[in-house]
Design a protein around this motif. Structure first.
Motif, PDB file in Angstrom:
ATOM      1  N   PHE A   1      11.449  27.257  26.999  1.00  0.00           N
ATOM      2  CA  PHE A   1      12.002  27.610  28.302  1.00  0.00           C
ATOM      3  C   PHE A   1      13.454  28.080  28.161  1.00  0.00           C
ATOM      4  O   PHE A   1      13.857  29.088  28.762  1.00  0.00           O
ATOM      5  CB  PHE A   1      11.937  26.387  29.233  1.00  0.00           C
ATOM      6  N   CYS A   2      14.247  27.341  27.382  1.00  0.00           N
ATOM      7  CA  CYS A   2      15.649  27.717  27.176  1.00  0.00           C
ATOM      8  C   CYS A   2      15.763  29.106  26.560  1.00  0.00           C
ATOM      9  O   CYS A   2      16.603  29.912  26.972  1.00  0.00           O
ATOM     10  CB  CYS A   2      16.352  26.684  26.290  1.00  0.00           C
ATOM     11  N   GLU A   3      14.906  29.400  25.594  1.00  0.00           N
ATOM     12  CA  GLU A   3      14.953  30.703  24.933  1.00  0.00           C
ATOM     13  C   GLU A   3      14.482  31.821  25.861  1.00  0.00           C
ATOM     14  O   GLU A   3      14.916  32.969  25.727  1.00  0.00           O
ATOM     15  CB  GLU A   3      14.091  30.649  23.667  1.00  0.00           C
ATOM     16  N   THR A   4      13.606  31.486  26.793  1.00  0.00           N
ATOM     17  CA  THR A   4      13.133  32.484  27.750  1.00  0.00           C
ATOM     18  C   THR A   4      14.199  32.808  28.796  1.00  0.00           C
ATOM     19  O   THR A   4      14.315  33.951  29.229  1.00  0.00           O
ATOM     20  CB  THR A   4      11.868  31.983  28.468  1.00  0.00           C
ATOM     21  N   HIS A   5      14.985  31.805  29.169  1.00  0.00           N
ATOM     22  CA  HIS A   5      15.910  31.974  30.298  1.00  0.00           C
ATOM     23  C   HIS A   5      17.380  31.792  29.920  1.00  0.00           C
ATOM     24  O   HIS A   5      18.222  31.638  30.810  1.00  0.00           O
ATOM     25  CB  HIS A   5      15.540  30.978  31.399  1.00  0.00           C
ATOM     26  N   ASN A   6      17.701  31.821  28.601  1.00  0.00           N
ATOM     27  CA  ASN A   6      19.092  31.683  28.155  1.00  0.00           C
ATOM     28  C   ASN A   6      19.712  30.418  28.747  1.00  0.00           C
ATOM     29  O   ASN A   6      20.802  30.425  29.308  1.00  0.00           O
ATOM     30  CB  ASN A   6      19.896  32.918  28.563  1.00  0.00           C
ATOM     31  N   ALA A   7      18.992  29.312  28.638  1.00  0.00           N
ATOM     32  CA  ALA A   7      19.399  28.061  29.283  1.00  0.00           C
ATOM     33  C   ALA A   7      19.852  27.031  28.256  1.00  0.00           C
ATOM     34  O   ALA A   7      19.607  27.168  27.050  1.00  0.00           O
ATOM     35  CB  ALA A   7      18.241  27.501  30.114  1.00  0.00           C
TER      36      ALA A   7
ATOM     37  N   GLU B   1       6.518  17.456  33.095  1.00  0.00           N
ATOM     38  CA  GLU B   1       7.625  18.362  32.757  1.00  0.00           C
ATOM     39  C   GLU B   1       7.178  19.456  31.794  1.00  0.00           C
ATOM     40  O   GLU B   1       7.557  20.627  31.943  1.00  0.00           O
ATOM     41  CB  GLU B   1       8.781  17.549  32.154  1.00  0.00           C
ATOM     42  N   SER B   2       6.354  19.104  30.815  1.00  0.00           N
ATOM     43  CA  SER B   2       5.919  20.109  29.843  1.00  0.00           C
ATOM     44  C   SER B   2       5.085  21.200  30.506  1.00  0.00           C
ATOM     45  O   SER B   2       5.146  22.370  30.116  1.00  0.00           O
ATOM     46  CB  SER B   2       5.111  19.447  28.720  1.00  0.00           C
ATOM     47  N   VAL B   3       4.313  20.822  31.546  1.00  0.00           N
ATOM     48  CA  VAL B   3       3.532  21.817  32.285  1.00  0.00           C
ATOM     49  C   VAL B   3       4.471  22.798  32.972  1.00  0.00           C
ATOM     50  O   VAL B   3       4.276  24.026  32.913  1.00  0.00           O
ATOM     51  CB  VAL B   3       2.603  21.136  33.322  1.00  0.00           C
TER      52      VAL B   3
ATOM     53  N   SER C   1       7.428  29.814  30.877  1.00  0.00           N
ATOM     54  CA  SER C   1       7.784  30.409  29.583  1.00  0.00           C
ATOM     55  C   SER C   1       6.638  31.234  29.022  1.00  0.00           C
ATOM     56  O   SER C   1       6.597  31.505  27.829  1.00  0.00           O
ATOM     57  CB  SER C   1       8.151  29.300  28.583  1.00  0.00           C
ATOM     58  N   GLU C   2       5.724  31.641  29.874  1.00  0.00           N
ATOM     59  CA  GLU C   2       4.523  32.320  29.384  1.00  0.00           C
ATOM     60  C   GLU C   2       4.837  33.649  28.704  1.00  0.00           C
ATOM     61  O   GLU C   2       4.159  34.045  27.764  1.00  0.00           O
ATOM     62  CB  GLU C   2       3.543  32.528  30.543  1.00  0.00           C
ATOM     63  N   ASN C   3       5.852  34.345  29.182  1.00  0.00           N
ATOM     64  CA  ASN C   3       6.175  35.645  28.594  1.00  0.00           C
ATOM     65  C   ASN C   3       6.863  35.500  27.242  1.00  0.00           C
ATOM     66  O   ASN C   3       6.868  36.409  26.429  1.00  0.00           O
ATOM     67  CB  ASN C   3       7.072  36.455  29.532  1.00  0.00           C
TER      68      ASN C   3
END
Length: 600
Positions: free
Chosen positions: A247-253, A334-336, A342-344
């Protein structure tokens, strides 16, 4: 009188003067409730006559959106609502006055409870301060039978911004409960001021909180800076950690954590020391979206993040509005959540994480030599805790200081921030140590907390894997720190606020004898040189023959000065301005400065 004559009568007496317009009560809580009803398309109303509910009923009848029905008998009204809700499949609102009128809802609400019918019973009431003081028509509706409603909310009149936030959250919670987990009846006890002002033509912009499950169509992540904040949380599994990292890598978080967060992945940021700076206001605290996980946090510094909106993820689906800007609640693992967003798998440059790490390095690199104190001890010891150990931190002063420094990611950390009490941290550590008697189990604890819980040190199950770091300054240091209200009393604070002078008043032998008699290896230090010598033994990674207790004697003045120094490590223009306002205007300046800084 036929319909035509009645219409003429209304015109002549001006009863219906404003029926074609939208005129609402000036009472803010009523405006907010009506706005939420309209957002959720709840339009069916069964109204019973009375004075206390005039402000609510009159506001509804001036809005053509609502479909209203009248019932004099509240018992009948509740059953009417049952039939209407069951047949239409829609929520139905009941409204009645004070006194015993609401008691007549009980049979119908019992029916609704066992059939899971979405009935919103709005019982109007006078101010709660009148309960029990012999005011006419004032009864106590603060408690309900177990099987008439799923939730009961007390709604006071709104007189401040704090009231408005509280009422908004309570109303959102009540309306969402109508359909949550199968749904059912809900109660709102709505206080009124009997305002006669019905001049409000437009409803206010009221925050709407939404709840989602994994079967719903989920909202899009907004554009802008995104972060995750984790309060006290069980240790993340490898699967959960991978989901967060993706998720962090998908959204620069990034993931803002403290020592109780349980997350040790590669995008973890322990930001307390930056957020606690008085003379620096970091722009990195401003977020478009904050994803909130976990429970009560002991990190008061990072809790000062300034998100525009918060999304909370919790399987309980409860509304927890820590940051006062909750927008969505995701009732799912949370993992769901993280996998669904983060599907993309589009990896972005992690510049936000890099900026946070650079800021951390800047602050930590600028720390000057600290006086001998819990702060200095944390600085010198955090990185020395052996790998794969357990570390428990006492609340407030200890947790705050140790949150400023990094510990090896293999060390499992914990603190009793659930009840957030002084009692029990030593016993909790003993319990944790029993799970694996070959795993080193450390606790850092102040003197009052230690003596509060010292009996557990004599428990026959205490093993040689336990190591106690006791910081003994002879009082409750929290109350003597420069920024605590108790500090204004100087040494008098020790009398009854900081509870100084108890438990041997820093006796050099009391704890030694107690520990050694119980079979502990005892170490002590009263200055930096002694500590650095003792700590090498204390953190030895091998199991020793006996459990250990390292008692460190510090001075209250040094504790406070160290905290003040580390809070003023770096500065910028915004921070200097805030510091000036605080120093010049005192407590009022703090509130004023916070208000200004919140607009950054």
């Amino acid at each position: 009188m036929d319909a035509k004559d009645y219409s003429n009568f209304q015109e002549k007496t001006k009863i219906n003067k404003h029926m074609d317009n939208k005129f609402y009560s000036s009472e803010k809580s009523i405006q907010m409730l009506i706005a939420l009803l309209k957002f959720h398309n709840i339009k069916k109303i069964v109204a019973s006559p009375g004075t206390t509910n005039v402000t609510f009923v009159a506001s509804l009848m001036h809005d053509s959106f609502f479909e209203m029905y009248s019932s004099v008998d509240e018992r009948s009204a509740a059953y009417i609502a049952c039939g209407l809700a069951a047949e239409s499949g829609e929520p139905v609102v009941l409204t009645c006055t004070g006194a015993t009128a609401s008691r007549n809802y009980v049979p119908g609400l019992t029916e609704a409870y066992y059939r899971k019918l979405p009935i919103l019973a709005v019982t109007s009431t006078q101010d709660a301060s009148r309960i029990g003081n012999l005011f006419p028509q004032v009864i106590d509706r603060r408690q309900q039978f177990n099987d008439i409603v799923n939730l009961s909310e007390q709604i006071p009149a709104v007189t401040s911004e704090k009231d408005e936030w509280d009422v908004n959250l309570r109303l959102n919670r009540a309306v969402l409960a109508l359909t949550h987990r199968g749904g059912g009846p809900v109660h709102i006890n709505l206080a009124t001021t009997y305002s006669r002002d019905f001049s409000i033509k437009e409803l206010p912009s009221t925050r709407v909180i939404r709840r989602y499950t994994q079967n719903d169509e989920l909202p899009a992540i907004p554009n802008g800076r995104v972060a995750i904040f984790v309060g006290n949380h069980k240790r993340f599994s490898d699967k959960e950690t991978q989901a967060v990292e993706r998720f962090c890598e998908t959204h620069n978080a990034v993931v803002f954590c403290d020592h109780t967060s349980g997350y040790y992945g590669k995008y973890r940021v322990q930001f307390a020391i930056v957020m606690d700076q008085i003379m620096q206001v970091t722009n990195l605290r401003n977020l478009e979206l904050l994803v909130h996980l976990g429970e009560v946090s002991g990190d008061s510094g990072t809790s000062g993040l300034k998100p525009k909106r918060v999304w909370r993820i919790s399987e309980d689906g409860a509304l927890r509005d820590t940051f006062h800007c909750l927008e969505n609640v995701f009732e799912m693992p949370e993992s769901v959540f993280f996998n669904m967003y983060s599907e993309n798998d589009t990896v972005k440059q992690m510049d936000f994480y890099e900026d946070c790490q650079n800021e951390l390095a800047k602050v930590r690199g600028a720390i000057k030599e600290l006086p001998f104190s819990n702060t200095w001890i944390a600085q010198q010891t955090a990185h020395r805790i052996p790998q794969n150990s357990i570390l428990h931190l006492s609340i407030l002063n200890t947790l705050r200081n140790w949150n400023m420094f990094e510990i090896d990611s293999s060390v499992v950390r914990s603190s009793n921030t659930g009840g957030f009490g002084i009692d029990g941290i030593l016993s909790t550590l003993v319990g944790a140590s029993l799970n694996d008697k070959k795993k080193l189990s450390f606790v850092v604890i102040g003197d009052l907390a230690f003596f509060y819980d010292m009996n557990v040190a004599g428990n026959r199950h205490v093993g040689n894997n336990i190591r106690i770091l006791l910081v003994n300054n002879g009082r409750g240091q929290e109350f003597r720190n420069y920024n605590h209200p108790g500090a204004a009393f100087g040494d008098e604070c020790d009398l009854y606020i900081a509870a100084g002078g108890h438990y041997g008043n820093k006796s050099a032998t009391l704890v030694r004898h107690y520990a050694e008699d119980l079979g502990f290896e005892y170490l002590s230090a009263s200055n930096k040189e002694e500590y650095l010598k003792s700590v090498e033994r204390f953190v030895t990674p091998e199991l020793t023959e006996k459990p250990m207790l390292l008692e460190v004697f510090t001075e209250s003045e040094n504790e406070s000065r160290a905290l003040q120094m580390i809070y003023n490590t770096v500065s910028n223009a915004a921070g200097n301005a805030r510091s000036f306002v605080i120093n010049v205007l005192g407590d009022k300046g703090v509130k004023f400065a916070k208000k200004i800084m919140n607009k950054d």
